[in-house]
Design a protein around this motif. Structure first.
Motif, PDB file in Angstrom:
ATOM      1  N   ALA A   1      34.310  41.092  39.236  1.00  0.00           N
ATOM      2  CA  ALA A   1      32.931  41.017  38.740  1.00  0.00           C
ATOM      3  C   ALA A   1      32.554  42.322  38.043  1.00  0.00           C
ATOM      4  O   ALA A   1      32.000  42.310  36.921  1.00  0.00           O
ATOM      5  CB  ALA A   1      31.979  40.733  39.897  1.00  0.00           C
ATOM      6  N   TRP A   2      32.847  43.435  38.691  1.00  0.00           N
ATOM      7  CA  TRP A   2      32.553  44.752  38.117  1.00  0.00           C
ATOM      8  C   TRP A   2      33.274  44.929  36.784  1.00  0.00           C
ATOM      9  O   TRP A   2      32.689  45.367  35.792  1.00  0.00           O
ATOM     10  CB  TRP A   2      32.968  45.827  39.120  1.00  0.00           C
ATOM     11  CG  TRP A   2      32.737  47.246  38.685  1.00  0.00           C
ATOM     12  CD1 TRP A   2      31.907  47.674  37.679  1.00  0.00           C
ATOM     13  CD2 TRP A   2      33.355  48.413  39.229  1.00  0.00           C
ATOM     14  NE1 TRP A   2      31.963  49.051  37.573  1.00  0.00           N
ATOM     15  CE2 TRP A   2      32.842  49.527  38.509  1.00  0.00           C
ATOM     16  CE3 TRP A   2      34.271  48.624  40.252  1.00  0.00           C
ATOM     17  CZ2 TRP A   2      33.248  50.831  38.798  1.00  0.00           C
ATOM     18  CZ3 TRP A   2      34.662  49.931  40.542  1.00  0.00           C
ATOM     19  CH2 TRP A   2      34.152  51.016  39.815  1.00  0.00           C
ATOM     20  N   GLY A   3      34.564  44.569  36.773  1.00  0.00           N
ATOM     21  CA  GLY A   3      35.340  44.715  35.550  1.00  0.00           C
ATOM     22  C   GLY A   3      34.790  43.903  34.396  1.00  0.00           C
ATOM     23  O   GLY A   3      34.800  44.346  33.243  1.00  0.00           O
ATOM     24  N   ASN A   4      34.295  42.692  34.696  1.00  0.00           N
ATOM     25  CA  ASN A   4      33.727  41.856  33.630  1.00  0.00           C
ATOM     26  C   ASN A   4      32.369  42.379  33.173  1.00  0.00           C
ATOM     27  O   ASN A   4      32.076  42.384  31.974  1.00  0.00           O
ATOM     28  CB  ASN A   4      33.618  40.406  34.105  1.00  0.00           C
ATOM     29  CG  ASN A   4      34.916  39.645  33.927  1.00  0.00           C
ATOM     30  OD1 ASN A   4      35.181  39.102  32.859  1.00  0.00           O
ATOM     31  ND2 ASN A   4      35.738  39.624  34.965  1.00  0.00           N
ATOM     32  N   PHE A   5      31.527  42.811  34.118  1.00  0.00           N
ATOM     33  CA  PHE A   5      30.237  43.388  33.724  1.00  0.00           C
ATOM     34  C   PHE A   5      30.438  44.627  32.850  1.00  0.00           C
ATOM     35  O   PHE A   5      29.714  44.843  31.883  1.00  0.00           O
ATOM     36  CB  PHE A   5      29.414  43.754  34.957  1.00  0.00           C
ATOM     37  CG  PHE A   5      28.653  42.615  35.555  1.00  0.00           C
ATOM     38  CD1 PHE A   5      27.792  41.847  34.781  1.00  0.00           C
ATOM     39  CD2 PHE A   5      28.779  42.303  36.904  1.00  0.00           C
ATOM     40  CE1 PHE A   5      27.075  40.788  35.329  1.00  0.00           C
ATOM     41  CE2 PHE A   5      28.075  41.250  37.465  1.00  0.00           C
ATOM     42  CZ  PHE A   5      27.213  40.493  36.673  1.00  0.00           C
ATOM     43  N   ALA A   6      31.431  45.449  33.213  1.00  0.00           N
ATOM     44  CA  ALA A   6      31.680  46.699  32.491  1.00  0.00           C
ATOM     45  C   ALA A   6      32.642  46.519  31.321  1.00  0.00           C
ATOM     46  O   ALA A   6      32.924  47.494  30.619  1.00  0.00           O
ATOM     47  CB  ALA A   6      32.237  47.748  33.458  1.00  0.00           C
ATOM     48  N   THR A   7      33.139  45.300  31.144  1.00  0.00           N
ATOM     49  CA  THR A   7      34.182  44.997  30.147  1.00  0.00           C
ATOM     50  C   THR A   7      35.305  46.035  30.212  1.00  0.00           C
ATOM     51  O   THR A   7      35.706  46.610  29.202  1.00  0.00           O
ATOM     52  CB  THR A   7      33.599  44.913  28.717  1.00  0.00           C
ATOM     53  OG1 THR A   7      32.978  46.170  28.384  1.00  0.00           O
ATOM     54  CG2 THR A   7      32.587  43.785  28.602  1.00  0.00           C
ATOM     55  N   SER A   8      35.772  46.261  31.451  1.00  0.00           N
ATOM     56  CA  SER A   8      36.817  47.258  31.699  1.00  0.00           C
ATOM     57  C   SER A   8      38.119  46.570  32.098  1.00  0.00           C
ATOM     58  O   SER A   8      38.204  45.955  33.164  1.00  0.00           O
ATOM     59  CB  SER A   8      36.378  48.216  32.818  1.00  0.00           C
ATOM     60  OG  SER A   8      37.451  49.016  33.254  1.00  0.00           O
TER      61      SER A   8
END
Length: 200
Positions: free
Chosen positions: A152-159
């Motif tokens: 989830a974090w990776g998708n929100f941050a596009t990381s």
């Protein structure tokens, strides 16, 4: 002649085989393949390979395991397998059939981030319940919670790096679920516990 002997209590679903090893195996295999993509072990262009698994094994087979858990009177198993079976079915639709690829990539990434975040919250809730079942299952749910939250974090941050970290934790989650599935199958075939799962 009348008797005062109590009627023996019949365990709900006692005539059914334990569906948990099936549910765990379906979850493990589907999670392993998707996590291999997220971890960068294979290119994202092979994602269509995942879709068949998310529909048939992670989705339908795991959802069926949840319904059999209902018949056995296992509220936790029914909720877990039924929910994660529905997760894989919804993932199959969301990523392959919803037209998500036709909206701006940044918006799509935020939408997937929200989707994964709420599943992470649900998984944390289920993790609390597993602490009363078995340490092995508790470990699987802790890892799964971390996987969802990282993705989830990776998708929100596009990381890509955070998504890749989520992929590696997802692979560890799959290994743990496979272990628990194997423990259940071996207990049946050998008629006694063969692998330690840390029962509470």
């Amino acid at each position: 002649m009348a008797t005062n002997d109590p009627t023996p209590e019949i365990t709900p679903g006692s005539h059914l085989a334990d569906p948990a090893p099936l549910g765990l195996a379906a979850f493990a295999l589907t999670t392993a393949v998707l996590s291999a993509v997220n971890a960068g072990w294979v290119p994202a262009t092979v994602l269509p390979v995942v879709f068949g698994l998310t529909l048939a094994y992670g989705g339908i087979a795991q959802f069926a395991a949840g319904m059999w858990e209902f018949a056995r009177g296992n509220t936790f198993g029914a909720t877990a397998f039924g929910s994660y079976g529905a997760f894989w079915l919804s993932y199959w639709w969301l990523t392959g059939h919803s037209g998500l690829d036709k909206i701006p990539a940044k918006d799509a990434s935020k939408g997937i981030g929200l989707y994964l975040l709420v599943w992470g919250i649900f998984t944390v809730m289920m993790t609390i319940a597993t602490s009363r079942i078995a340490l092995g299952l508790f470990a699987v749910f802790v890892l799964l919670s971390i996987t969802f939250l990282l993705l989830a974090w990776g998708n929100f941050a596009t990381s890509d790096s955070i998504v890749k970290a989520g992929g590696y934790v997802g692979l560890a989650t799959a290994v743990g679920a496979w272990y628990m599935s194997l423990a259940g199958v071996l207990s049946f075939t050998h008629k006694r516990p063969m692998l330690p799962i840390g029962p509470r």
